[in-house]
Write an enzyme that holds these catalytic residues in place. Sequence first.
Site, PDB file in Angstrom:
ATOM      1  NE  ARG A 112     -26.297 114.164 -81.136  1.00  0.00           N
ATOM      2  CZ  ARG A 112     -26.418 114.341 -82.435  1.00  0.00           C
ATOM      3  NH1 ARG A 112     -27.608 114.356 -83.004  1.00  0.00           N
ATOM      4  NH2 ARG A 112     -25.367 114.495 -83.209  1.00  0.00           N
ATOM      5  CD  GLU A 211     -24.922 121.635 -84.863  1.00  0.00           C
ATOM      6  OE1 GLU A 211     -25.353 120.904 -85.766  1.00  0.00           O
ATOM      7  OE2 GLU A 211     -23.791 121.511 -84.368  1.00  0.00           O
ATOM      8  NE  ARG A 215     -28.080 118.408 -81.251  1.00  0.00           N
ATOM      9  CZ  ARG A 215     -26.868 118.397 -81.799  1.00  0.00           C
ATOM     10  NH1 ARG A 215     -25.803 118.111 -81.078  1.00  0.00           N
ATOM     11  NH2 ARG A 215     -26.732 118.679 -83.078  1.00  0.00           N
ATOM     12  CB  CYS A 263     -26.666 120.260 -89.087  1.00  0.00           C
ATOM     13  SG  CYS A 263     -25.479 119.553 -90.240  1.00  0.00           S
ATOM     14  CB  THR A 265     -25.552 115.802 -91.273  1.00  0.00           C
ATOM     15  OG1 THR A 265     -25.339 116.528 -90.066  1.00  0.00           O
ATOM     16  CG2 THR A 265     -24.763 116.433 -92.394  1.00  0.00           C
ATOM     17  NE  ARG A 272     -22.117 110.037 -82.461  1.00  0.00           N
ATOM     18  CZ  ARG A 272     -21.339 109.632 -81.446  1.00  0.00           C
ATOM     19  NH1 ARG A 272     -21.658 109.939 -80.212  1.00  0.00           N
ATOM     20  NH2 ARG A 272     -20.249 108.935 -81.679  1.00  0.00           N
ATOM     21  NE  ARG A 302     -18.158 110.648 -84.022  1.00  0.00           N
ATOM     22  CZ  ARG A 302     -18.997 111.615 -83.661  1.00  0.00           C
ATOM     23  NH1 ARG A 302     -19.052 112.011 -82.414  1.00  0.00           N
ATOM     24  NH2 ARG A 302     -19.793 112.190 -84.547  1.00  0.00           N
ATOM     25  CD  GLU A 307     -17.974 115.144 -85.375  1.00  0.00           C
ATOM     26  OE1 GLU A 307     -18.163 115.505 -86.536  1.00  0.00           O
ATOM     27  OE2 GLU A 307     -18.644 115.530 -84.409  1.00  0.00           O
TER      28      GLU A 307
END
Length: 355
Positions: A112, A211, A215, A263, A265, A272, A302, A307
């Site tokens: 993504r 977010e 995406r 974000c 980050t 990802r 993970r 998460e």
Amino acid sequence: MSGEFPVIQSAHSLVAKHVTKERWDRVKDIETKTCGFTIAKACACAIEFDNQHCGIYAGDWDSYKDFAPVFDPLIQEYHGISSTAVHTSDMDFNKIQGNIVDGAPVHSTRIRVGRSIDGFGLSPGITKEQRVGVEKLMANAVQTFSGELAGKYYPLAGMQESIRQQLVDDHFLFVSGDRNLTVAGMERDWPEGRGIFHNEKKTFLIWVNEEDQLRIISMQMGGDVRGVFERLAKGIKAVGDSVKQESGKDFCLDAKYGYIHSCPTNLGTGMRASVHVDLPGWTQHGVAKLQARCEELHLQPRGTRGESGGQTGCTYDISNKHRLGYSEVQLVQVMIDAVNTLYKEDLEWQKKHGM
């Protein structure tokens, strides 16, 4: 206007470290041009909650420029880049060497990225009109998709129950009620202007106005990482071309920070790239040792429940650790090579542990 320097509840966050009173005072009276965003809105989660690691969001591309005294040092620390670093994007799937080896127990592959259209705010700051504008551009863009990308857009507002249930069953639906996103301002006017696109085979998805504005997700069963990346690259190009043709707008691509996301980050590639893979040998050898090995290989392991979902059995979600300072091609290549390495080592641990 952001008022006086606040108490930052997340005392161990990057915000607590980098948002000093001196820096706050430098930017507290600024309102960004695109959305009227402020430093107080940007830091809302770190001010409100005591559990943030990062704790800051951008409300528009301007935020990264206008609040640079705060964002720059924070981003440099998080991503491990220098103050003079530049970011290079590369989505050329033809450069990928090899693939996950045959026989590796990879259940599924998912890649993504996020994208933001210039001139519209990011989710924490976007105005109602801008959010609807992004949705309209996307609803039109997806109608231009052909071949394996062709599919349908489902707006969240007024969604039929049967469609909603199907999207839930497919694990495609995003929902409201996340405390972080709410405090950050991302759930205003819910569910208006939001929706989900997927192609017929359900291997290519776009989340609109969650977010991030967009995406974009490519996924399928098995370990054909190169194929998943190729579909992603073609899909992103199809979206970008359509938006450009209709609005004259490009994606927000910053020389220093790559593709702009809400974000910090996610800056850079916002990518990802992950596989679900069985590693019984490593599990027997020790999960802490697997985590340390993944760190060496620039991977993030993970449990397969997400998460914070803990671990079930010996299946792991393994993804690239870095976002900024590396191209998409580099990160996908690292993931492929490292998963092959882990698999080879896993077979050795199985032998050693008599499995």
